[in-house]
Design an enzyme around this catalytic site. Structure first.
Site, PDB file in Angstrom:
ATOM      1  N   ARG A  11       0.853  -1.190   0.000  1.00 50.51           N
ATOM      2  CA  ARG A  11       0.000   0.000   0.000  1.00 50.51           C
ATOM      3  C   ARG A  11       0.884   1.234   0.000  1.00 50.51           C
ATOM      4  O   ARG A  11       1.200   1.789  -1.038  1.00 50.51           O
ATOM      5  CB  ARG A  11      -0.963  -0.028   1.185  1.00 50.51           C
ATOM      6  CG  ARG A  11      -2.175   0.911   1.003  1.00 50.51           C
ATOM      7  CD  ARG A  11      -1.909   2.362   1.326  1.00 50.51           C
ATOM      8  NE  ARG A  11      -1.525   2.585   2.699  1.00 50.51           N
ATOM      9  CZ  ARG A  11      -1.194   3.774   3.189  1.00 50.51           C
ATOM     10  NH1 ARG A  11      -1.192   4.839   2.406  1.00 50.51           N
ATOM     11  NH2 ARG A  11      -0.817   3.909   4.458  1.00 50.51           N
ATOM     12  N   ASP A  12       1.327   1.631   1.155  1.00 47.47           N
ATOM     13  CA  ASP A  12       2.149   2.833   1.234  1.00 47.47           C
ATOM     14  C   ASP A  12       3.423   2.686   0.407  1.00 47.47           C
ATOM     15  O   ASP A  12       3.893   3.632  -0.229  1.00 47.47           O
ATOM     16  CB  ASP A  12       2.497   3.116   2.698  1.00 47.47           C
ATOM     17  CG  ASP A  12       2.873   4.557   2.941  1.00 47.47           C
ATOM     18  OD1 ASP A  12       3.089   5.290   1.959  1.00 47.47           O
ATOM     19  OD2 ASP A  12       2.953   4.966   4.106  1.00 47.47           O
ATOM     20  N   HIS A 202       3.235   4.485  12.639  1.00 43.70           N
ATOM     21  CA  HIS A 202       3.588   4.412  11.221  1.00 43.70           C
ATOM     22  C   HIS A 202       4.618   5.503  10.937  1.00 43.70           C
ATOM     23  O   HIS A 202       4.296   6.694  10.979  1.00 43.70           O
ATOM     24  CB  HIS A 202       2.338   4.628  10.363  1.00 43.70           C
ATOM     25  CG  HIS A 202       2.610   4.671   8.889  1.00 43.70           C
ATOM     26  ND1 HIS A 202       2.541   3.546   8.091  1.00 43.70           N
ATOM     27  CD2 HIS A 202       2.959   5.697   8.072  1.00 43.70           C
ATOM     28  CE1 HIS A 202       2.833   3.888   6.839  1.00 43.70           C
ATOM     29  NE2 HIS A 202       3.094   5.192   6.806  1.00 43.70           N
ATOM     30  N   HIS A 204       8.151   7.139   8.754  1.00 37.14           N
ATOM     31  CA  HIS A 204       8.957   7.239   7.540  1.00 37.14           C
ATOM     32  C   HIS A 204      10.395   7.546   7.942  1.00 37.14           C
ATOM     33  O   HIS A 204      10.666   7.957   9.069  1.00 37.14           O
ATOM     34  CB  HIS A 204       8.384   8.299   6.605  1.00 37.14           C
ATOM     35  CG  HIS A 204       7.104   7.880   5.951  1.00 37.14           C
ATOM     36  ND1 HIS A 204       6.968   7.700   4.590  1.00 37.14           N
ATOM     37  CD2 HIS A 204       5.896   7.565   6.481  1.00 37.14           C
ATOM     38  CE1 HIS A 204       5.739   7.311   4.309  1.00 37.14           C
ATOM     39  NE2 HIS A 204       5.062   7.221   5.442  1.00 37.14           N
ATOM     40  N   CYS A 235       4.234   9.472   0.121  1.00 36.23           N
ATOM     41  CA  CYS A 235       2.848   9.899  -0.079  1.00 36.23           C
ATOM     42  C   CYS A 235       2.773  10.863  -1.252  1.00 36.23           C
ATOM     43  O   CYS A 235       3.433  11.908  -1.226  1.00 36.23           O
ATOM     44  CB  CYS A 235       2.302  10.565   1.184  1.00 36.23           C
ATOM     45  SG  CYS A 235       0.618  11.193   1.006  1.00 36.23           S
ATOM     46  N   ASN A 244       9.180   4.659   3.676  1.00 39.99           N
ATOM     47  CA  ASN A 244       8.841   4.144   4.993  1.00 39.99           C
ATOM     48  C   ASN A 244      10.081   3.604   5.694  1.00 39.99           C
ATOM     49  O   ASN A 244      11.103   3.336   5.070  1.00 39.99           O
ATOM     50  CB  ASN A 244       7.817   3.008   4.865  1.00 39.99           C
ATOM     51  CG  ASN A 244       6.474   3.484   4.385  1.00 39.99           C
ATOM     52  OD1 ASN A 244       6.354   4.078   3.319  1.00 39.99           O
ATOM     53  ND2 ASN A 244       5.447   3.229   5.157  1.00 39.99           N
TER      54      ASN A 244
END
Length: 301
Positions: A11-12, A202, A204, A235, A244
């Site tokens: 996903r990310d 979460h 980065h 993002c 990430n």
């Protein structure tokens, strides 16, 4: 320090990639990660495919997995309709995302943060219809590319908003990777002091503090941290967001019970192969060890 890891590569991790990853490859990667012992995997997003084409096949990925596999998988959602469509395909775990920053919420989701909160009860109802779980995911919990530093009280107001009652966990996102360990420790600690839901961090790795921030989050009360293979990610609606925190680096630091030297080597190889296939750089500190003997790892007997 007991901690769970969620891998968010699919996903990310894929949001800023220039090449698509075939659906079959995604399904194979999910199964490989779960077989290794990774407790949870984020497998896609219900974001508009024209805006985030790398996750356009999320429903196909969901349909290809078994209910047992999907019990360990999460889907990014931002509207009740997202939840309903993903649930119809078989998903049962939903990460409902909104931003602490109103300007980022507008850029990312196309509505105000208030509008996202107002829609949350309907999303919870859609998940309840299939006995699903919904996480409250708060993006830009530390800084925003448009508004700058975010006040902790703003984040706590969202956490404690009665419309979020019924969410199973709180996800605090350092979307830009600009937080430092003391800030992470403070916000996670304050959140844990006012709410009893489990906390996911979460992070980065923009300034190389991804692992340090994750460890700080766990020390302050978080139970799960997110990572992406090879540090892939970012993002598209947050200028300045880097990759990430690398899954490989997190497991090296955390040494979960399921990890062995052989499994670590396999995990590094998976990351190397995925990023090579996408022609993306591998930012994991473990990347150079992909061909190393398993006996070279310091916890090998």
């Amino acid at each position: 320090m007991t901690a769970a890891l969620r891998d968010v590569t699919l996903r990310d991790g894929l949001q800023l990639t220039g090449k698509p990853l075939p659906t079959a490859t995604k399904v194979s990667l999910v199964r490989s990660l779960l077989e290794l012992g990774v407790p949870e995997v984020e497998i896609g997003s219900m974001a508009r495919p024209d805006l985030v084409p790398a996750v356009a096949d999320t429903l196909d990925v969901i349909r290809a997995l078994t209910p047992e596999e999907l019990a360990k998988c999460w889907i990014w959602v931002a509207t009740p309709r997202h939840v309903a469509r993903a649930a119809e395909a078989g998903a049962r775990n939903f990460q409902y995302c909104l931003s602490a920053s109103d300007k980022h919420n507008q850029a990312n989701i196309g509505r105000s943060t208030e509008d996202s909160l107002a829609a949350l009860p309907a999303a919870l109802e859609a998940a309840a219809d299939v006995s699903g779980d919904v996480q409250l995911c708060i993006a830009t919990a530390f800084t925003c590319p448009f508004e700058g530093e975010i006040a902790a009280d703003r984040v706590l107001d969202i956490v404690l908003d009665p419309r979020a009652d019924g969410t199973s966990e709180v996800v605090l996102c350092d979307t830009l990777g600009q937080a430092i360990p003391s800030q992470v420790r403070s916000l996670v600690g304050r959140t844990a002091s006012v709410d009893d839901r489990p906390i996911v961090y979460h992070g980065h790795d923009t300034w190389g503090l991804g692992v340090a921030n994750s460890l700080a989050a766990l020390e302050a009360g978080a139970t799960t941290v997110d990572g992406s293979l090879g540090g892939l990610g970012g993002c598209p609606f947050a200028p300045g967001a880097a990759g990430n925190t690398a899954t490989e680096d997190l497991v090296f630091a955390l040494r979960p019970e399921w990890l062995t030297p052989a499994k670590f080597k396999t995990l590094v190889r998976l990351g190397t192969e995925v990023l090579a296939g996408l022609s993306e750089p591998n930012r994991s500190r473990a990347a150079d060890g992909a061909q190393a003997s398993t006996t070279s790892f310091p916890w090998a007997s």
